[in-house]
Structure formats: structure tokens, C-alpha cells
Write an enzyme that holds these catalytic residues in place. Structure first.
Site, mmCIF file in Angstrom:
data_model
loop_
_atom_site.group_PDB
_atom_site.id
_atom_site.type_symbol
_atom_site.label_atom_id
_atom_site.label_comp_id
_atom_site.label_asym_id
_atom_site.label_seq_id
_atom_site.Cartn_x
_atom_site.Cartn_y
_atom_site.Cartn_z
ATOM 1 N N SER A 138 0.832 -1.200 0.000
ATOM 2 C CA SER A 138 0.000 0.000 0.000
ATOM 3 C C SER A 138 0.868 1.251 0.000
ATOM 4 C CB SER A 138 -0.915 0.019 1.222
ATOM 5 O OG SER A 138 -1.701 1.198 1.230
ATOM 6 N N LYS A 197 -4.535 -6.591 3.950
ATOM 7 C CA LYS A 197 -4.518 -5.530 2.933
ATOM 8 C C LYS A 197 -5.935 -5.220 2.445
ATOM 9 C CE LYS A 197 -2.781 -2.715 -0.207
ATOM 10 N NZ LYS A 197 -3.798 -2.518 -1.226
ATOM 11 N N HIS A 200 -7.534 -3.150 5.034
ATOM 12 C CA HIS A 200 -6.948 -1.809 4.882
ATOM 13 C C HIS A 200 -7.683 -1.025 3.807
ATOM 14 C CE1 HIS A 200 -4.407 0.861 2.439
ATOM 15 N NE2 HIS A 200 -3.772 1.196 3.539
ATOM 16 N N ASN A 201 -7.910 -1.668 2.649
ATOM 17 C CA ASN A 201 -8.582 -0.982 1.557
ATOM 18 C C ASN A 201 -10.030 -0.672 1.900
ATOM 19 O OD1 ASN A 201 -6.145 -1.489 0.303
ATOM 20 N ND2 ASN A 201 -7.067 -2.033 -1.647
ATOM 21 N N GLU A 204 -9.970 2.270 3.977
ATOM 22 C CA GLU A 204 -9.660 3.382 3.067
ATOM 23 C C GLU A 204 -10.936 3.899 2.393
ATOM 24 O OE1 GLU A 204 -7.603 3.470 -1.274
ATOM 25 O OE2 GLU A 204 -6.407 2.551 0.314
#
Length: 496
Positions: A138, A197, A200-201, A204
Site C-alpha cells: 500500500s 490488505k 486496509h482498503n 480506506e
């Protein structure tokens, strides 16, 4: 190390990378700048030549025109980093690479692969005598070049071989040491790295939507200019809201083209997405985790893409936002608190999803360590993540961030403003699905007795699905013959 092995590795590359798009190129330049020799290959070999004669000229970067040439250029155990489009392209490249590798060599997927694919690929690659790592990367183009956040998982035996490279090229977070803590550490086996991940996205998506909702209230209700809003975000970036996304929002609102016109005003309000947010929401449904804020952020993008329908509907339901005649500074202060409170909920939901997945898949996730990995390099990097690390360092088994003392104090302080902002948006016809969902989740999570007793009665009435009782131990199920004609047979009790 014996002399034969040393001779074999002499003048060879430390790692190979396949896929010279922007992210791939930047990672190569980053690795080379940290003292590693990198061999590169791209399916369109002209890209290799352009790279070697351009950005890579004079550097310790070896251009290769075939998979075989790449493999021959690497030190043993060979490490091949794939930066290709997620999906079938990864599987196709794995099939091409396996025949030219040897037992113990390592394949690394640095794309946004779906974690079940990483689980499957790891098992397949290991069956061939090789090792496999799926790592989230990222930070976008700049992060790839200057230091990304990296979240590796897969074959644990591969980690010691790639750790020196990954931790050299990743971002660093302030941990009180001169060099800082690397924003990369082993996450877990199988698809754990790509799962983290993915979350995380998802977070986001939530962060971006929250910022956009606050922006629309300031733009449409307070009638602030782009310059005024940029100043607000600049001020917020010097506070507890300091983050990469707040920072770039400040810059976007201040940016003008060569004619002095704000670029943001000419951008069509139809958002795109690549699927990681959707995957996060689907995973939440699979695990029974109420990921309401992030889901609303995904749906907001879907709704925004229906531009022609929205334009037509706006003619059927015309409305004008009344000019705000109150204290603008007071409302901006409320918006800041509503944004911060909603942000806490977004991370609370994301961490709850990781905890549920870790339990199901047998991953031993270090939640404080994940917050540290996200402190630098990645898109959601912020000082706020330091508080999350502290919370999980204090209690690694913390079930939800809302139960942490620090965050509880913040939320109690923000709550009056939060409620006023949600009410203000609704009364003025401003869509604020993420902020509203965050408040609804907070209210639901902190309410001792909700209305699900009636819902269970409804389910039992029409389907004999049974219910538990407040005056009996948990785990005992009962059925009522509500109509007198339904009989005493009940459905088997189970929870999806």
C-alpha cells in the site's frame, strides 16, 4: 555457505520482479536504492529495454527478455516478485515460472489479490516444492518508490529470505528509535497478508467517504469556497485528524489549472472502484460482522456511478439547500468531531472483521503490529493509528475499539456534535450514509437491550425458528404456538 554455492550466486541479482508498470518500476528503483541488485522482466519486452535505457540506466538492475533469463539471473533461493494484474494473470504467470524454478525458491505476489486465491496458490506452489508469499503493498506510486506499507503472508519458511529486502524498502514509523519501526512484518500464513490488505482498503473506502460527506456539507450548506475548505483541512491536518487522506484533500481543494480554475469542480461525480472494498463487505457478511460504515461507503460509490439516473431523479424531487445562517465555525468544529468519531467506528469495524477471520482461519494476527504497519507508507496512514497500537498493546484481546478507555472518552466527547451533524445533514437533504451508519452502529453497539426480541418473536411466529429467553440460560431454545393451530414442532436452531 560452501564455495560452490557462493560461486553460483556471484554477480547475480538478489531478487527478480515481473511487471514493469508504474508500481513495479518504482519498487525496483526502491530496492536498488537500498543496495539490492534486481533482475526485471515484462511480458512486453520493449518495456524492459526502455526501463534499462531510461530510469534504470547505470543502476544495479538487470534486464531480462524471458522468464528463463530472469531465473538464471537470480541468486539461490530465487525470489520472484510478481507485480501483475490480480486475477487470472497471476495464475498464468505462476504456471510460467514454476518450470524454471527449483525446490525452495520463492514466488511473491504483490498485487491486490483476493485472499482465498492466495490461500489456493500457496497450497499449489508448495505442492511443487516451492514457497509462496502474498503481500499487500500500500502507498500507491509514491509509496512504492519511497517506502510502502507491506503486509506479507503465506509460506512462513519464506519470510527469513525476503525480510531483509521488504524491511529495507518499506516505510518507517516513529517508535522512539532513531531509524523507526519498519511498516512491514510477517502477518500470518495462507492468505493472511492479503486479507489484512483487503481490510486496509475497506477502511480506506470508509475514510474517503467520510471526508467526502464532510466536504459536501461544507460546500453545499456552508457555501465555503474551495480555498476556505482547503484551509479547514489544513487545520485539521495539524490535529488528531492528521493523515495522508486529510493532507491530499487539502491539496486537491487548493489546486488550480493553468487558467486558475479549481480542477476538483470539473471532475464528474461518478466514483470508480476496483473491488477490494466489495470483497471486504462480502467477507464481513460471511463472518457475520456488522461492517456497516464500510459497506455504505462501497454503496455510495455504486450510487454515484448511476449519474444519469440521479440527474433524472433530481428533476422529480427538486430541492434547494437553505443558506446557513448559524455560526459556521461552530458547525465546522462539529464536523471535525463527527468525522473523528466516525473514523473510530470505521477502524473498530475493520479490526472486528480481522479478529473474526483470524479465529476462523487460525491466524495469529498482531493487531497492534498491524496498526504500526499502517502508520507509514500506506494510504490510511495517520497519527490516529498510534492510538490503536496503544490500545491493542494494552489489551491484545480487546474485542472492539469502542471498549478501549481512550476511544470511549473521545466518543463521549464527540457524541453531541456527531448527532447534530447527522441531523443537520438529514434536514438539509445532504446524503451522509457513512457518518449516519457510524452513529447507528455506535448506538446499536452501546444499547443494552435492542428490538431483536420482537424480531425473534416474528421469526418464531412464521417459521418456528425458536428463541432464547431472558430468564433462562443462554443456549436453550423455545418455541411458542402463537396461533394455537401451529403445533409444537420447531425448526432446528442455528445461526448463519
Amino acid at each position: 555457505m560452501n564455495s560452490t554455492f557462493a560461486d553460483t550466486n556471484l554477480n547475480k541479482a538478489d531478487i527478480g520482479l515481473i511487471g514493469l508498470a508504474v508500481m513495479g518500476e518504482n519498487l525496483v528503483v526502491n530496492m536498488e536504492s537500498k543496495g539490492f541488485t534486481v533482475a526485471v522482466y515484462n511480458r512486453t519486452v520493449e518495456k524492459v529495454d526502455r526501463f534499462i535505457e531510461g530510469r534504470a540506466k547505470g543502476k544495479n538492475i538487470i534486464g531480462c527478455h524471458s522468464i528463463e533469463e530472469l531465473a538464471a539471473a537470480l541468486k539461490s533461493p530465487r525470489k520472484v516478485f510478481l507485480m501483475v494484474k490480480a486475477g487470472d494473470a497471476v495464475d498464468e504467470m505462476i504456471e510460467r515460472i514454476i518450470p524454471v524454478l527449483s525446490e525452495g525458491d520463492i514466488i511473491i505476489d504483490g498485487g491486490n489479490s483476493h485472499f482465498p486465491d492466495t490461500e489456493r496458490r500457496m497450497k499449489y506452489v508448495e505442492s511443487k516444492g516451492l514457497l509462496y508469499i502474498g503481500t499487500g503493498v500500500s502507498g500507491g506510486e509514491e509509496g512504492a518508490l519511497k517506502g510502502p506499507s507491506m503486509m506479507p503472508g503465506g509460506s512462513k519458511a519464506a519470510w527469513p529470505y525476503v525480510k531483509p529486502i521488504f524491511q529495507s524498502i518499506c516505510a518507517r514509523a516513529d517508535d522512539g528509535t532513531p531509524e523507526g519501526a519498519p511498516c512491514c512484518d510477517w502477518v500470518g500464513e495462507g492468505g493472511a497478508g492479503h486479507f489484512v490488505k483487503m481490510v486496509h482498503n475497506g477502511i480506506e473506502y470508509g475514510d474517503m467517504q467520510l471526508i467526502c460527506e464532510v466536504y459536501q456539507i461544507m460546500r453545499d450548506c456552508l457555501k465555503l469556497t474551495n480555498e476556505e475548505m482547503s484551509e479547514v483541512f489544513a487545520e485539521w491536518n495539524r490535529s488528531e485528524l492528521s493523515s495522508y487522506l486529510i493532507e491530499i484533500t487539502r491539496d486537491i481543494l487548493a489546486y488550480k489549472d493553468e487558467n486558475g480554475k479549481a480542477v476538483v469542480d470539473d471532475i464528474l461525480d461518478a466514483a470508480g472502484q476496483k473491488g477490494t472494498g466489495k470483497w471486504t463487505c462480502i467477507s464481513a457478511l460471511d463472518h457475520g460482522v456488522p461492517l456497516t460504515l464500510i459497506s455504505e461507503a462501497v454503496f455510495a460509490r455504486c450510487l454515484s456511478s448511476m449519474k444519469s439516473e440521479r440527474s433524472a431523479a433530481s428533476l422529480l424531487y427538486p430541492r434547494e439547500t437553505s443558506a446557513f445562517d448559524g455560526d459556521k465555525k461552530e458547525l465546522i468544529a462539529m464536523l471535525k468531531k463527527a468525522l473523528y468519531a466516525s473514523k473510530i467506528v470505521s477502524y473498530a469495524q475493520g479490526y472486528a472483521l480481522m479478529r473474526a477471520a483470524a479465529k476462523e482461519y487460525g491466524w495469529e494476527l498482531n493487531y497492534g503490529g498491524i496498526a504500526l504497519m499502517w502508520r507509514g507508507g500506506c494510504i490510511i496512514r495517520s497519527i490516529f493509528l498510534g492510538r490503536i497500537k496503544e490500545a491493542f498493546d494494552r489489551d491484545p484481546k480487546l474485542p472492539n475499539l469502542l471498549q478501549n478507555g481512550y476511544f470511549a472518552g473521545v466518543l463521549r466527547d464527540c457524541l453531541p456534535s456527531w448527532r447534530k451533524v447527522v441531523s443537520f445533514a438529514a434536514l438539509n437533504g445532504i446524503p451522509a450514509p457513512a457518518i449516519s451508519a457510524a452513529l447507528s452502529y455506535f448506538d446499536g453497539y452501546t444499547t443494552e437491550r435492542v428490538s431483536a426480541n420482537l424480531l425473534q418473536a416474528q421469526r418464531d411466529y412464521f417459521g418456528a425458528h425458536t428463541y432464547e429467553r431472558t430468564d433462562m440460560p443462554r443456549g436453550q431454545f423455545f418455541h411458542t404456538n402463537w396461533t394455537g393451530t401451529g403445533g409444537d414442532t420447531a425448526s432446528t436452531a442455528y445461526i448463519v
